[in-house]
Design a protein around this motif. Structure first.
Motif, mmCIF file in Angstrom:
data_model
loop_
_atom_site.group_PDB
_atom_site.id
_atom_site.type_symbol
_atom_site.label_atom_id
_atom_site.label_comp_id
_atom_site.label_asym_id
_atom_site.label_seq_id
_atom_site.Cartn_x
_atom_site.Cartn_y
_atom_site.Cartn_z
ATOM 1 N N GLY A 1 2.502 -0.690 8.281
ATOM 2 C CA GLY A 1 3.279 -1.853 7.869
ATOM 3 C C GLY A 1 4.075 -1.612 6.597
ATOM 4 N N GLN A 2 4.044 -0.384 6.091
ATOM 5 C CA GLN A 2 4.790 -0.019 4.886
ATOM 6 C C GLN A 2 6.106 0.651 5.297
ATOM 7 N N ARG B 1 0.845 -1.193 0.000
ATOM 8 C CA ARG B 1 0.000 0.000 0.000
ATOM 9 C C ARG B 1 0.889 1.254 0.000
ATOM 10 N N PRO B 2 1.684 1.418 -1.028
ATOM 11 C CA PRO B 2 2.644 2.529 -1.024
ATOM 12 C C PRO B 2 1.996 3.896 -0.966
ATOM 13 N N LEU C 1 3.025 7.090 1.339
ATOM 14 C CA LEU C 1 3.446 8.368 0.774
ATOM 15 C C LEU C 1 2.545 9.510 1.233
ATOM 16 N N LYS C 2 1.270 9.232 1.415
ATOM 17 C CA LYS C 2 0.349 10.261 1.917
ATOM 18 C C LYS C 2 0.742 10.688 3.321
ATOM 19 N N LEU C 3 1.065 9.719 4.169
ATOM 20 C CA LEU C 3 1.499 10.044 5.533
ATOM 21 C C LEU C 3 2.837 10.794 5.517
ATOM 22 N N GLU D 1 13.045 -1.580 -7.960
ATOM 23 C CA GLU D 1 12.108 -0.738 -8.694
ATOM 24 C C GLU D 1 11.613 0.405 -7.799
ATOM 25 N N PRO D 2 11.797 1.653 -8.237
ATOM 26 C CA PRO D 2 11.255 2.776 -7.470
ATOM 27 C C PRO D 2 9.730 2.726 -7.442
ATOM 28 N N THR D 3 9.167 3.276 -6.392
ATOM 29 C CA THR D 3 7.706 3.361 -6.312
ATOM 30 C C THR D 3 7.192 4.425 -7.265
ATOM 31 N N ASN D 4 7.827 5.586 -7.266
ATOM 32 C CA ASN D 4 7.516 6.622 -8.252
ATOM 33 C C ASN D 4 8.685 7.595 -8.337
#
Length: 431
Positions: free
Chosen positions: A40-41, A18-19, A23-25, A80-83
């Motif tokens: 857990g991320q 749940r990336p 990233l939102k946090l 692999e980067p997430t973004n």
């Protein structure tokens, strides 16, 4: 202007399913530790951006767990980067297909690992040519390139041996030769020397600097050793909790740490290894013109507390030295200082403004100030041992000056060309 070889824009890496939640946090200011406990991320790399110029050694440093190794593996997409974007010569490799990515790894980007990663059943030459073999090069061509790479790292006589015949330092040289054999544009080096003994490590650092003068590769170097980062780098980025907390030249990082975390790295660093004569020129006395009146010169020397000064002509070219004692003992202070008071028996020692202060300890032991000159030979300032210690004290606090001065002797004499006097240190600290 030097070309930007690789550019990273807003790169993130989250381990977990749940990336976006993580990233939102992160955008809300949550610490990676809190994100992990709540979701857990694991946020390993967070909003990293940088530019690396062609032919530059760019070092990413930080403590274990800071995210530096994850980041460097994102650059060739071993992870692999997430973004985010990774631009190589202006093209985003995050958008490349698997085949295009393989071609990039075989031709443009090579990696040197900490653990050598040599194939034990293959000879040294076969290890070095392995990447070329995967690339499909014919045997004769790849053997020639592998041989040249081994010669560059000083192992041409070991080509028929096997990895278990080599020391740790030699194995790392083989790893470097393997990367060089592919003639990549970019070298990624992930703590390549950290597993080696200190003396071998120092030798390989020096070898890399020497080699870079010849190969002029773009190198991204990962380390947790601040001294290594300063020694090797054109630019340094300090990483913590997946982010860059400061980025700049080694001089900027040492002299102007952005926070306590960075300052803790630089505290024990010998600042004289990065401070230049130009930096000290801001502390030292200004040169004096030979056509000035002697009484005016004496007043200036008393104000600065200097016993010696450098005289220059109207073009700021060094002429000679003047001694304060000569002026104080004279009754003819209305005369021009250059005509009557310039010492003829002492030639002015002039150094380039870009010279590292640590390379000038022997010259500074001569008591007379040094003339600091620009590339046209114009004197831009002067420098003596006391000026150096004053500058070091301003840069690193009094309690750390002894680390910058290396060692001192109690009789006030220089004990070697890399030593300053304890007398000078005490004078600065007590003033």
């Amino acid at each position: 202007m030097t070309t930007i070889k690789i550019e990273i824009k807003g790169l993130n890496k989250v381990y977990g399913e749940r990336p976006e939640e993580a990233l939102k946090l992160a955008r809300q200011g949550c610490h990676p530790r809190d994100i992990l406990s709540r979701t857990g991320q694991m946020l390993a790399v967070s909003e990293v951006s940088l530019k690396v110029r062609e032919g530059e050694i760019f070092t990413i440093m930080g403590l274990s767990g800071s995210g530096k190794s994850t980041l460097v593996r994102c650059l060739n997409r071993l992870i692999e980067p997430t973004n985010g974007s990774i631009l190589l010569d202006g093209e985003d490799i995050c958008l490349k297909s698997s085949q295009e990515l393989r071609d990039i790894r075989r031709t443009k980007i090579a990696m040197v690992f900490q653990n050598f990663a040599l194939l034990p059943h293959k000879s040294i030459l076969e290890n070095v040519e392995f990447g070329l073999k995967l690339r499909g090069e014919v045997k004769e061509s790849r053997r020639e390139k592998a041989g040249m790479a081994l010669e560059r790292v000083g192992l041409s006589n070991w080509s028929d041996r096997y990895p278990d015949n080599l020391s740790g330092g030699m194995k790392q040289r083989v790893g470097l030769a393997r990367a060089l054999a592919n003639d990549p544009d970019i070298l990624l080096m992930d703590e390549p020397f950290s597993a080696l003994d200190p003396l071998i490590r120092a030798d390989l650092q020096a070898e890399l600097i020497k080699l870079q003068c010849d190969i002029k590769k773009t190198i991204i170097f990962i380390t947790h050793d601040f001294h290594e980062a300063v020694k090797l780098s054109d630019q340094v980025a300090v990483m913590r909790d997946g982010k860059f907390v400061q980025m700049g030249t080694p001089e900027e990082i040492i002299l102007h740490p952005g926070n306590e975390y960075v300052e803790n790295f630089s505290r024990e660093m010998d600042r004289s290894k990065v401070i230049t004569a130009k930096d000290v020129a801001q502390t030292g006395a200004t040169p004096l013109y030979a056509d000035m009146a002697a009484d005016s010169v004496l007043k200036r020397m008393k104000k600065t507390g200097k016993q010696f000064a450098i005289l220059v002509d109207s073009d700021k070219k060094p002429l000679g030295y003047i001694f304060r004692g000569d002026l104080e003992n004279s009754t003819e202070l209305e005369m021009k200082v250059g005509a009557d008071f310039q010492r003829q028996d002492e030639e002015v020692i002039s150094v380039s403004s870009s010279t590292i202060v640590g390379n000038l300890y022997f010259q500074l032991s001569q008591q007379l100030p040094l003339a600091i000159s620009d590339d046209k030979g114009h004197v831009v300032g002067t420098m003596d041992a006391n000026d150096v210690m004053t500058h070091l004290s301003q840069a690193g606090q009094y309690t750390n000056i002894r680390n910058s001065a290396h060692a001192f002797s109690t009789d006030g004499q220089i004990s070697g060309e890399s030593h300053l006097t304890i007398n000078c240190f005490d004078k600065v600290v007590s003033s």
